[in-house]
Motif scaffolding. Structure first.
Motif, PDB file in Angstrom:
ATOM      1  N   GLU A  23     -11.669  46.119 -18.629  1.00  0.00           N
ATOM      2  CA  GLU A  23     -11.007  46.714 -17.467  1.00  0.00           C
ATOM      3  C   GLU A  23     -10.843  45.690 -16.354  1.00  0.00           C
ATOM      4  O   GLU A  23      -9.857  45.707 -15.630  1.00  0.00           O
ATOM      5  N   GLN A  24     -11.810  44.782 -16.213  1.00  0.00           N
ATOM      6  CA  GLN A  24     -11.663  43.718 -15.231  1.00  0.00           C
ATOM      7  C   GLN A  24     -10.504  42.805 -15.610  1.00  0.00           C
ATOM      8  O   GLN A  24      -9.749  42.354 -14.747  1.00  0.00           O
ATOM      9  N   LEU A  25     -10.343  42.571 -16.903  1.00  0.00           N
ATOM     10  CA  LEU A  25      -9.236  41.730 -17.363  1.00  0.00           C
ATOM     11  C   LEU A  25      -7.902  42.403 -17.061  1.00  0.00           C
ATOM     12  O   LEU A  25      -6.940  41.744 -16.666  1.00  0.00           O
ATOM     13  N   ARG A  26      -7.850  43.693 -17.241  1.00  0.00           N
ATOM     14  CA  ARG A  26      -6.629  44.433 -16.901  1.00  0.00           C
ATOM     15  C   ARG A  26      -6.339  44.334 -15.409  1.00  0.00           C
ATOM     16  O   ARG A  26      -5.195  44.114 -14.992  1.00  0.00           O
ATOM     17  N   PHE A  27      -7.377  44.510 -14.589  1.00  0.00           N
ATOM     18  CA  PHE A  27      -7.218  44.403 -13.137  1.00  0.00           C
ATOM     19  C   PHE A  27      -6.680  43.030 -12.750  1.00  0.00           C
ATOM     20  O   PHE A  27      -5.758  42.904 -11.944  1.00  0.00           O
ATOM     21  N   GLU A  47      -4.809  39.332 -24.062  1.00  0.00           N
ATOM     22  CA  GLU A  47      -6.192  39.188 -24.517  1.00  0.00           C
ATOM     23  C   GLU A  47      -6.894  40.539 -24.541  1.00  0.00           C
ATOM     24  O   GLU A  47      -7.621  40.863 -25.485  1.00  0.00           O
ATOM     25  N   ARG A  48      -6.669  41.322 -23.506  1.00  0.00           N
ATOM     26  CA  ARG A  48      -7.330  42.630 -23.428  1.00  0.00           C
ATOM     27  C   ARG A  48      -6.927  43.515 -24.615  1.00  0.00           C
ATOM     28  O   ARG A  48      -7.771  44.165 -25.235  1.00  0.00           O
ATOM     29  N   VAL A  49      -5.640  43.542 -24.927  1.00  0.00           N
ATOM     30  CA  VAL A  49      -5.152  44.391 -26.015  1.00  0.00           C
ATOM     31  C   VAL A  49      -5.637  43.873 -27.371  1.00  0.00           C
ATOM     32  O   VAL A  49      -6.148  44.627 -28.206  1.00  0.00           O
ATOM     33  N   GLU A  50      -5.480  42.581 -27.580  1.00  0.00           N
ATOM     34  CA  GLU A  50      -5.783  42.007 -28.897  1.00  0.00           C
ATOM     35  C   GLU A  50      -7.276  42.009 -29.207  1.00  0.00           C
ATOM     36  O   GLU A  50      -7.692  42.250 -30.346  1.00  0.00           O
ATOM     37  N   LYS A  51      -8.098  41.756 -28.191  1.00  0.00           N
ATOM     38  CA  LYS A  51      -9.542  41.709 -28.419  1.00  0.00           C
ATOM     39  C   LYS A  51     -10.131  43.090 -28.685  1.00  0.00           C
ATOM     40  O   LYS A  51     -11.200  43.207 -29.294  1.00  0.00           O
TER      41      LYS A  51
END
Length: 321
Positions: A23-27, A47-51
């Motif tokens: 969620e921090q990566l999305r932010f 990265e958020r989606v793939e990981k």
């Protein structure tokens, strides 16, 4: 964005990947995008989606790689966020033999018309993986094909709705309501003041017209506003795209209507409140993702004045339709 702040956020993004703080990566990705740092935004969001994907295929490494087929992973944000970058499915098709996209089923007719050969699959179902050798987030495609504002804008190709080519565009479309509790937008009383002086046919592009109080808006503005029915914009997105493509221009708050007009290349003005708002740029009146869209922010004005400025900005854009 200040260089030092950008570097600090890049380090935060790296740490978020290592720590699994998605969620921090999305932010951070959203914040990068609003600042116009598109490469950093797409990388963080990809990265958020793939990981976090349940798929275990190798990540597509880009246009120079040999790939028989690519599975495009589903969105991680709202429908409007998905609309803005699905154009890159066409770029991907030029570099691989097969593309299967896990997308909202409501988008399948629109996408399969625009990208012949594309296979759209409901993300809730197991995807067909025959011939698929790699996977990629939607933002991964944007990273390869739209890493900066100039590239994004120059590569813009509007999606095509099922509207007949000979159909003449008429009037303006409006959308004035959102169910989101986090948005601030003009009231129907504000809209009615503006619409009283509009000398164009007016068409509603509003979902949930009854809760949006269309009847009251008609009465207050003393205008005949053509209803969006029988199209259900929440479910028939192909029909909704057709409606949007039939008007000369769109005046709307920030919602799916704004993104649909943007991807179709329909002249559009989006009325925004102050501060950071979804994924619209924090500064300026344009987004490279939508070259035919202009942003009008409230500033210190009352909403009525903001709407009037929006209409003044849209009128010269109508001449191009």
């Amino acid at each position: 964005m200040d260089h030092a702040l950008k570097c600090a956020m890049q380090e935060q993004a790296k740490a978020a990947v290592l720590d699994g703080k998605w969620e921090q990566l999305r932010f951070l990705g959203n914040r990068f995008e609003r600042a116009g740092c598109y490469a950093e935004a797409w990388n963080a969001l990809a990265e958020r989606v793939e990981k976090t994907s349940t798929q275990t295929l190798p990540i597509w490494p880009g246009p120079k790689a040999i790939s028989n087929g690519v599975l495009v992973l589903p969105r991680s944000r709202d429908l409007g966020d998905e609309l803005r970058i699905l154009r890159y499915l066409g770029n991907l098709q030029a570099h691989t033999q097969r593309v299967t996209a896990l997308v909202d089923p409501r988008l399948a007719p629109l996408l399969e018309r625009n990208f012949p050969g594309l296979v759209c699959t409901d993300p809730a179902q197991p995807p067909p993986l025959d011939g698929i050798t790699h996977m990629a987030a939607q933002e991964r495609l944007a990273l390869w094909f739209g890493a900066n504002a100039e590239q994004i804008k120059s590569d813009f190709r509007p999606l095509i709705s099922k509207k007949e080519p000979q159909q003449k565009c008429r009037g303006i479309g409006i959308s004035w309501f959102s169910r989101s509790k986090n948005k601030s937008f003009p009231s129907i009383e504000d809209w009615s003041v503006l619409l009283k002086n509009v000398r164009q046919p007016i068409r509603s592009l509003q979902y949930l017209e009854k809760p949006a109080r269309i009847r009251q808006l008609q009465e207050l503005s003393e205008q005949r506003i053509q209803s969006s029915r029988p199209i259900d914009q929440l479910n028939d997105l192909d029909g909704f795209a057709e409606q949007v493509s039939q008007v000369r221009g769109v005046l709307t708050i920030s919602n799916t209507t704004a993104h649909m007009a943007g991807v179709l290349g329909v002249p559009c003005v989006v009325i925004l409140d102050n501060g950071s708002i979804t994924n619209w740029p924090d500064i300026g009146d344009q987004s490279p993702l939508y070259p035919h869209t202009r942003l009008v922010r409230r500033g210190n004005d009352p909403w009525v004045t903001t709407l009037q400025r929006g209409w003044a900005a849209l009128k010269p854009m109508l001449q191009k339709r």
